[in-house]
Design an enzyme around this catalytic site. Structure first.
Site, PDB file in Angstrom:
ATOM      1  N   GLY A  31       0.690  -1.128  -0.070  1.00  0.00           N
ATOM      2  CA  GLY A  31       0.045  -0.072  -0.151  1.00  0.00           C
ATOM      3  C   GLY A  31       0.874   1.298  -0.177  1.00  0.00           C
ATOM      4  O   GLY A  31       2.076   1.115  -0.483  1.00  0.00           O
ATOM      5  N   GLY A  36       5.692   4.400  -8.690  1.00  0.00           N
ATOM      6  CA  GLY A  36       6.309   3.138  -9.250  1.00  0.00           C
ATOM      7  C   GLY A  36       5.394   1.976  -8.996  1.00  0.00           C
ATOM      8  O   GLY A  36       5.458   1.156  -9.937  1.00  0.00           O
ATOM      9  N   HIS A  37       4.496   1.926  -8.043  1.00  0.00           N
ATOM     10  CA  HIS A  37       3.478   0.741  -8.174  1.00  0.00           C
ATOM     11  C   HIS A  37       2.619   1.002  -9.214  1.00  0.00           C
ATOM     12  O   HIS A  37       2.383   0.067  -9.810  1.00  0.00           O
ATOM     13  CB  HIS A  37       2.633   0.869  -6.872  1.00  0.00           C
ATOM     14  CG  HIS A  37       3.140   0.785  -5.419  1.00  0.00           C
ATOM     15  ND1 HIS A  37       3.448   1.953  -4.836  1.00  0.00           N
ATOM     16  CD2 HIS A  37       4.009  -0.101  -4.885  1.00  0.00           C
ATOM     17  CE1 HIS A  37       4.102   1.491  -3.625  1.00  0.00           C
ATOM     18  NE2 HIS A  37       4.470   0.414  -3.840  1.00  0.00           N
TER      19      HIS A  37
HETATM   20  P1  AMP Z   1       6.393  -2.213  -1.439  1.00  0.00           P
HETATM   21  O1  AMP Z   1       4.844  -1.652  -1.477  1.00  0.00           O
HETATM   22  O2  AMP Z   1       7.163  -1.093  -1.280  1.00  0.00           O
HETATM   23  O3  AMP Z   1       6.544  -3.414  -0.977  1.00  0.00           O
HETATM   24  O4  AMP Z   1       6.615  -2.331  -3.108  1.00  0.00           O
HETATM   25  C1  AMP Z   1       5.714  -3.093  -3.985  1.00  0.00           C
HETATM   26  C2  AMP Z   1       6.281  -3.318  -5.189  1.00  0.00           C
HETATM   27  O5  AMP Z   1       6.554  -2.165  -5.909  1.00  0.00           O
HETATM   28  C3  AMP Z   1       7.657  -4.304  -5.156  1.00  0.00           C
HETATM   29  O6  AMP Z   1       7.891  -5.170  -6.224  1.00  0.00           O
HETATM   30  C4  AMP Z   1       8.488  -2.897  -5.263  1.00  0.00           C
HETATM   31  O7  AMP Z   1       9.842  -3.305  -5.838  1.00  0.00           O
HETATM   32  C5  AMP Z   1       7.833  -2.186  -6.296  1.00  0.00           C
HETATM   33  N1  AMP Z   1       8.404  -0.805  -6.110  1.00  0.00           N
HETATM   34  C6  AMP Z   1       8.351   0.146  -5.241  1.00  0.00           C
HETATM   35  N2  AMP Z   1       9.044   1.379  -5.397  1.00  0.00           N
HETATM   36  C7  AMP Z   1       9.211   1.243  -6.648  1.00  0.00           C
HETATM   37  C8  AMP Z   1       9.658   2.351  -7.825  1.00  0.00           C
HETATM   38  N3  AMP Z   1      10.079   3.516  -7.147  1.00  0.00           N
HETATM   39  N4  AMP Z   1       9.849   1.848  -8.919  1.00  0.00           N
HETATM   40  C9  AMP Z   1       9.459   0.625  -9.212  1.00  0.00           C
HETATM   41  N5  AMP Z   1       9.071  -0.164  -8.514  1.00  0.00           N
HETATM   42  C10 AMP Z   1       8.682   0.028  -7.336  1.00  0.00           C
END
Ligand code: AMP
Length: 254
Positions: A31, A36-37
């Site tokens: 969340g 990025g997400h």
């Molecule tokens: P998280 O919610 O931070 O656990 O991330 C969920 C997914 O989004 C994971 O696969 C992360 O690597 C990806 N993610 C987080 N930040 C970025 C970003 N800046 N660019 C690309 N993917 C991202």
């Protein structure tokens, strides 16, 4: 878009979708969604018939209880972003429903989970891999999308899928950055305006053709507490704290 809390309920939905020959793309997250997400979701949308997003802040991958407590929660905004990205299902389980077994782990540590972030966050990757395995069982998808931002995580998930013959294609997605170069992260919302400016030095320093030890020294002189700067898998990887906020990043080795 349907929001589902119950693991068995969404599992049955996905099984039904698959029996109708639908390709399933899955984006697991914790969340506090950002661009990025969104990039992961957009790519999943292009490549699949059905897009599933999970939102779950997994307690077993937080070695620091305060970090878990302070993890940002932006439910309303997350729903809006998911709607915008044309997500079909959001899986948002209740805190305890994914651990009916009193928080038993399944996946054990290996060499790659004990280096870099694993050396500084004991148990983190064991918790991460266990939850991803559980999620793959609940959402038996064709493709799952992960960001290069968490490069070690990406490697470990690829390893796990190979080792356990999990029938999922892991798709990696390039890191989305602010104009300053700072990698987008849910934790950035905990940085002050000043610190956010300073945090862009991580990418700037990493991108320069410098010795790893010089990068570490330069950042420490600016006030970062650097855990590691290392080279692995053809990348330069870093983890550093800035005023209590842990930031990670990596770039390809030129
Ligand atoms: P998280 O919610 O931070 O656990 O991330 C969920 C997914 O989004 C994971 O696969 C992360 O690597 C990806 N993610 C987080 N930040 C970025 C970003 N800046 N660019 C690309 N993917 C991202």
């Amino acid at each position: 878009m349907e929001i589902i809390n119950n693991p068995t309920f969404i599992q049955n939905k996905i099984i039904l979708e698959k029996s109708n020959n639908k390709k399933i793309g899955f984006v697991p997250t914790m969340g506090a969604l950002h661009k990025g997400h969104k990039k992961l979701l957009t790519q999943a949308r292009k490549e699949n018939d059905i897009v599933v997003l999970s939102i779950y802040v997994n307690p077993t991958q937080f070695n620091d209880p305060l970090d878990f407590q302070k993890y940002p929660k932006t439910w309303e905004d997350d729903i809006a972003l998911a709607n915008d990205a044309q997500v079909d299902y959001i899986f948002a389980p209740d805190q305890n429903s994914l651990y009916p077994d009193n928080y038993r782990y399944f996946i054990d540590e290996n060499k790659n989970s004990q280096i870099l972030c694993g050396a500084f966050r004991p148990g983190h990757f064991k918790g991460m891999m266990t939850i991803v395995l559980k999620l793959f069982q609940i959402i038996p998808c064709h493709r799952a999308y992960f960001g290069e931002k968490d490069f070690q995580q990406l490697q470990l998930i690829k390893d796990m899928v190979n080792s356990f013959f999990i029938p999922v294609q892991i798709v990696s997605v390039e890191t989305v950055r602010e104009e300053s170069g700072l990698a987008l992260s849910s934790r950035n919302s905990r940085l002050s305006v000043e610190d956010k400016k300073l945090a862009s030095q991580i990418h700037l320093q990493l991108s320069q053709n410098k010795e790893l030890s010089s990068i570490k020294k330069a950042l420490e002189d600016m006030g970062f507490e650097v855990e590691y700067v290392e080279e692995m898998w053809g990348r330069k990887l870093i983890a550093a704290y800035l005023n209590g906020v842990r930031l990670i990043d990596n770039v390809p080795v030129k």
